[in-house]
Design an enzyme around this catalytic site. Structure first.
Site, PDB file in Angstrom:
ATOM      1  N   ASP A 105       0.845  -1.197   0.000  1.00 18.10           N
ATOM      2  CA  ASP A 105       0.000   0.000   0.000  1.00 18.10           C
ATOM      3  C   ASP A 105       0.883   1.251   0.000  1.00 18.10           C
ATOM      4  O   ASP A 105       1.990   1.226  -0.549  1.00 18.10           O
ATOM      5  CB  ASP A 105      -0.936  -0.059   1.223  1.00 18.10           C
ATOM      6  CG  ASP A 105      -2.280   0.602   0.954  1.00 18.10           C
ATOM      7  OD1 ASP A 105      -2.302   1.805   0.692  1.00 18.10           O
ATOM      8  OD2 ASP A 105      -3.310  -0.094   1.010  1.00 18.10           O
TER       9      ASP A 105
ATOM     10  N   HIS B  11      -3.750   6.212   3.156  1.00 16.00           N
ATOM     11  CA  HIS B  11      -4.423   4.982   2.715  1.00 16.00           C
ATOM     12  C   HIS B  11      -3.814   3.727   3.356  1.00 16.00           C
ATOM     13  O   HIS B  11      -4.536   2.864   3.864  1.00 16.00           O
ATOM     14  CB  HIS B  11      -4.329   4.931   1.190  1.00 16.00           C
ATOM     15  CG  HIS B  11      -5.171   3.910   0.518  1.00 16.00           C
ATOM     16  ND1 HIS B  11      -4.726   2.637   0.265  1.00 16.00           N
ATOM     17  CD2 HIS B  11      -6.428   3.970   0.022  1.00 16.00           C
ATOM     18  CE1 HIS B  11      -5.685   1.967  -0.361  1.00 16.00           C
ATOM     19  NE2 HIS B  11      -6.725   2.761  -0.526  1.00 16.00           N
TER      20      HIS B  11
ATOM     21  N   SER C 193     -10.931  -0.851  -1.282  1.00 12.76           N
ATOM     22  CA  SER C 193      -9.655  -0.807  -0.552  1.00 12.76           C
ATOM     23  C   SER C 193      -9.853  -1.058   0.931  1.00 12.76           C
ATOM     24  O   SER C 193      -8.973  -1.596   1.595  1.00 12.76           O
ATOM     25  CB  SER C 193      -9.017   0.581  -0.689  1.00 12.76           C
ATOM     26  OG  SER C 193      -8.387   0.727  -1.911  1.00 12.76           O
TER      27      SER C 193
END
Ligand code: NAG
Ligand code: NAG
Ligand code: NAG
Ligand code: NAG
Ligand code: NAG
Ligand code: NAG
Ligand code: NAG
Length: 769
Positions: free
Chosen positions: A146, A220, A547
């Site tokens: 990620d 994220h 996600s």
């Protein structure tokens, strides 16, 4: 993530030029037993030899072939693939392709990245079965590919964590703002991969704007890793919203972070390098909340790397993508990958609009409002210049926005960014209006000014009101957090849908998990809206996307892994799928907008971690079982070799398989009827992991226009680990078939005598003309 992120991705892709001499990144896959391999001790020398040959043919000014060759090499791969990533010209690619040892040369490509409460919603309680049985996933290692991690977040505190597993070989890589002391018994490894990105991106990572290290500049990766395996944080909230105890799905599992995504995206050469190292580091689960668009499996570097990972016993879990509700949009669709779509929770953050005519419009927001916002004049720049209807940067005329409540349409730019644009234009508040694309989807944000998001029906009513009123006004009433009212889970509007574009014979996505308005850890130097202008600081923030759904399943896979250390990735996936729920909390069908969800939206259903720990029976798949399936897709021997490194003839496999067809022992069933097909037969085999001496009977719900027969109708297991097979016949009932139906749905479930196990497989039928 907003679909808008993909807009940016496309923009950068189309801006890259190409010519015969222009160097581009390619991934070169080699034959693991290549003829020239024995001439070299180390793999890297062998890989470099290909580049040396290329550059020595060309006249190099440096007169130093070795330097010129190694300057072209980005990565040498040995575990996720045999081969390397290098900068090559088109001419060099053609030369390489002539070598017998080269299997394939593929251009590098770019991908985009796609709580406190979701564990309770999923039925996990500290005293209960799944967490106790798996000791919170103790000892399992989840590798997260990620945007990196913010190690100081309380979610990565290692109090109470067991020691680092002995098998772990990973490292804590130093870089800007990151050193070995940032790893601990929770965050046991951290690395970053930027070579592919650096040479291909028009905006390579730059030390002044992002951390060139495992540290997260984006938010994220911190969010997804804490969702998978964050430690317990007793007092988490986003400015009081969604308050509660934050926990990942597997709070006892270790996290290893592989940073492969940067501000402008993620390149497959970097992703493959991370998978290559993660396999050797010793992860148990790989979690990839990123993806692109569906491509054939032999061109899909993530699929190829995942095959090797699966052979090493690693479960690979990927996001299905955010390109729904368009059909055929599901990505990461290889049968050895667990593909996860997104669903909603029953938690709401009401922020209701009261119009000056006394009417109300339902909206949601995580802006920390106090409930007493002023009534303001409404303004909407319909069909305005420079994207003012979307509130694009620099599009809103200051004079007309000052002190007003500005209406902005969803799309083109980010949701939170629109708020910043309105704020900069002097606006006092914002209403975000969904369009026909987003319908009633309700991804909330922590806006930089008082703001709410309304669905497309409400949006239509709002615009009619503005149109028909001389001085339209409104106020936003913020209502805090409300639980348990809405029907949930429901399918997230943005969640990518099947059928799989490249391989409709496998039903995808495999399952859905919470992915809307998920609260999880957040970098401490980033505002909760992730905008550079946002100076607020939080330890938790909210995000939506497949996600966010993916790491929920990665965490649950780690729980199963701890409870059943010998299970294969296919067995773990089977447990997740056959126990998934097809009804919501009210016991009614899971909804997708205003209609019941189909299997192309939910796959086998909504993940249920408690039941997944003890599925009763599992559908196991050996790595070599995939070959017959790939043959059935019409792949060439070379294509199959690229994926599996096995050189077998489909013709011979077909002979051996006669009668058994090509059916992969998949936990869901997808049948394709072409014109003229009257009947199909499939084999399945199940392994008893429940109780010895158990008898299962089959329950079938036939798809419309089709009869389904199963033999035998009872499976009598004498002992554990015993495997029994059954056959399913599908017979089209031509007369009854409605000509307009293209798809049909049914199900097959094995139920034990005491009704303690219910092993369910969805049946999806496609009629082709
Ligand atoms: C690592 O970073 C921490 C905090 O950022 C700092 O205190 C420490 O001195 C650093 N250690 C090394 C070996 O650089
Ligand atoms: C739109 O952009 C053009 C060119 O940048 C500018 O001249 C014009 O004033 C803008 N219009 C508005 C309404 O901002
Ligand atoms: C606004 O009013 C005009 C004229 O009455 C009409 O043509 C238009 O369709 C209306 N727009 C909306 C969004 O209601
Ligand atoms: C975030 O967590 C850190 C470490 O636990 C704590 O010191 C800090 O006060 C927290 N910040 C907020 C805004 O809660
Ligand atoms: C696969 O086997 C065939 C026949 O034995 C052989 O001709 C071919 O070169 C092999 N291909 C690879 C990629 O090893
Ligand atoms: C089924 O239930 C009976 C009585 O409730 C019990 O004796 C038996 O062991 C159970 N069988 C299985 C296979 O769980
Ligand atoms: C089932 O098989 C696994 C692996 O093959 C083995 O470790 C386990 O002991 C077996 N269990 C039983 C009850 O036979």
């Amino acid at each position: 993530m907003e679909p808008t992120f993909l807009f940016f991705a496309l923009f950068f892709l189309s801006s890259s030029s190409s010519s015969a001499f222009h160097l581009q990144t390619y991934i070169v896959q080699l034959h693991p037993d290549g003829l020239t391999r024995p001439h070299y001790d180390a793999a890297i020398d062998w890989h470099l030899s290909f580049l040396r040959k290329l550059v020595s043919v060309e006249e190099t000014e440096e007169n130093d072939d070795d330097g010129a060759a190694s300057s072209r090499l980005l990565y040498s791969y040995t575990s996720a693939m045999e081969g390397f990533a290098a900068q090559l010209s088109e001419f060099e690619v053609e030369t390489l392709k002539k070598s017998n040892d080269v299997i394939a040369v593929r251009p590098d490509n770019k991908f985009a990245i796609q709580t406190t409460y979701s564990y309770q919603f999923l039925g996990l309680t500290p005293a209960g079965g799944a967490w106790r049985e798996s000791r919170f996933g103790r000892g399992s290692i989840i590798g997260v590919l990620d945007t990196g991690v913010w190690p100081e977040s309380p979610s990565f505190d290692d109090r109470g964590m067991p020691p680092v597993p002995r098998k772990w070989k990973g490292i804590c890589q130093e870089g800007k703002g990151f050193n070995a002391s940032n790893c601990n018994r929770k965050l046991i490894g951290a690395r970053f991969f930027s070579k592919g990105h650096r040479v291909s991106s028009s905006s390579p990572p730059d030390a002044s704007t992002e951390y060139v290290s495992p540290r997260d500049s984006h938010g994220h990766g911190t969010h997804t890793s804490s969702t998978a395996a964050g430690s317990s944080v007793p007092t988490a909230s986003v400015f009081g919203n969604g308050a509660g105890e934050a926990r990942g799905m597997a709070p006892g599992a270790h996290i290893a972070v592989y940073k492969v995504c940067w501000f402008s995206g993620c390149y497959s050469s970097d992703i493959l390098a991370a998978m290559d190292v993660a396999i050797r580091d010793g992860v148990d689960v790989l979690s990839l909340s990123l993806g692109g668009f569906p491509v054939p499996l032999y061109e899909d570097n993530i699929a190829i790397g995942s095959f090797r990972a699966m052979e090493h016993g690693i479960s690979v879990v990927c996001a299905a993508g955010n390109n729904g509700p368009i059909q055929n949009s599901v990505a990461n669709e290889a049968p050895w990958i667990t593909t996860v779509g997104a669903s909603t929770l029953d938690r709401r953050f009401p922020a209701i609009v009261r119009l000056s005519n006394g009417k109300f419009l339902y909206g949601e927001s995580m802006y920390p409002g106090n409930g007493h916002e002023n009534e303001l004049e409404l303004v909407y720049f319909a069909n305005g210049d420079n994207g003012s209807q979307f509130c694009m940067r620099g599009s809103i005329p200051r004079a007309k926005a000052r002190g007003k409540m500005v209406v902005c349409d969803r799309g083109v730019n980010g949701r939170a960014e629109k708020g910043q644009v309105v704020k900069e234009a002097g606006g006092a508040a914002m209403i975000l209006a969904n369009t026909e694309i987003n319908l009633e989807e309700d991804s909330v944000d922590v806006h930089v000014l008082p703001a709410t998001l309304i669905g497309s029906d409400e949006s239509y009513r709002l615009k009619s009101f503005i149109n028909a009123t001389r001085r339209p006004k409104a106020r936003i009433i913020f209502g805090g957090t409300v639980k348990g009212r809405a029907r949930a889970p429901a399918v997230a509007q943005f969640s990518s849908r099947g059928p799989s574009f490249t391989n409709p014979s496998i039903l995808k996505p495999d399952m859905i998990a919470p992915g809307v308005n998920i609260i999880a850890a957040w970098p401490q130097n980033l505002g909760p809206s992730a905008l550079p202008e946002d100076s607020r600081r939080v330890n938790f923030s909210v995000m939506s996307g497949t996600s966010m759904a993916c790491p929920h399943v990665s965490g649950i896979a780690a729980l199963i892994r701890t409870a059943h250390p010998k299970w294969s990735p296919a067995a773990i996936k089977s447990a997740l799928m056959t126990t998934a729920e097809v009804t919501d909390r009210q016991g009614k069908p899971i909804m997708d907008g205003d209609k019941p969800a189909d299997f192309f939206a939910i796959g086998a259903g909504h993940v249920n971690p408690e039941r997944a720990m003890n599925p009763g029976l599992i559908y196991d798949i050996l790595p070599e079982d995939h070959i017959a399936h790939l043959c059935s897709l019409g792949y060439s021997r070379g294509d199959i070799f690229s994926i599996t490194h096995r050189n077998l003839s489909c013709h011979e496999i077909m002979q051996k398989n006669r009668g058994g067809g090509f059916s992969l022992n998949y936990p869901s069933i997808s049948v394709i009827f072409k014109a003229g097909d009257k009947r199909k037969v499939m084999w399945r085999r199940v392994t008893n992991v429940g109780k010895a001496n158990s008898i299962y009977s089959v329950e079938v719900k036939e798809p419309e226009g089709m009869s389904v027969r199963v033999r035998p109708r009872k499976l009598k297991f004498k002992h554990l680990n015993q495997t029994l097979s059954y056959r399913v016949w599908f017979v089209g009932k031509g007369r009854n078939r409605n000509k307009n139906t293209r798809f049909g749905e049914g199900q097959l479930a094995w139920v034990d005598r005491n009704n303690s196990y219910r092993v369910r497989s969805p049946i999806s039928v496609t009629w082709r003309k």
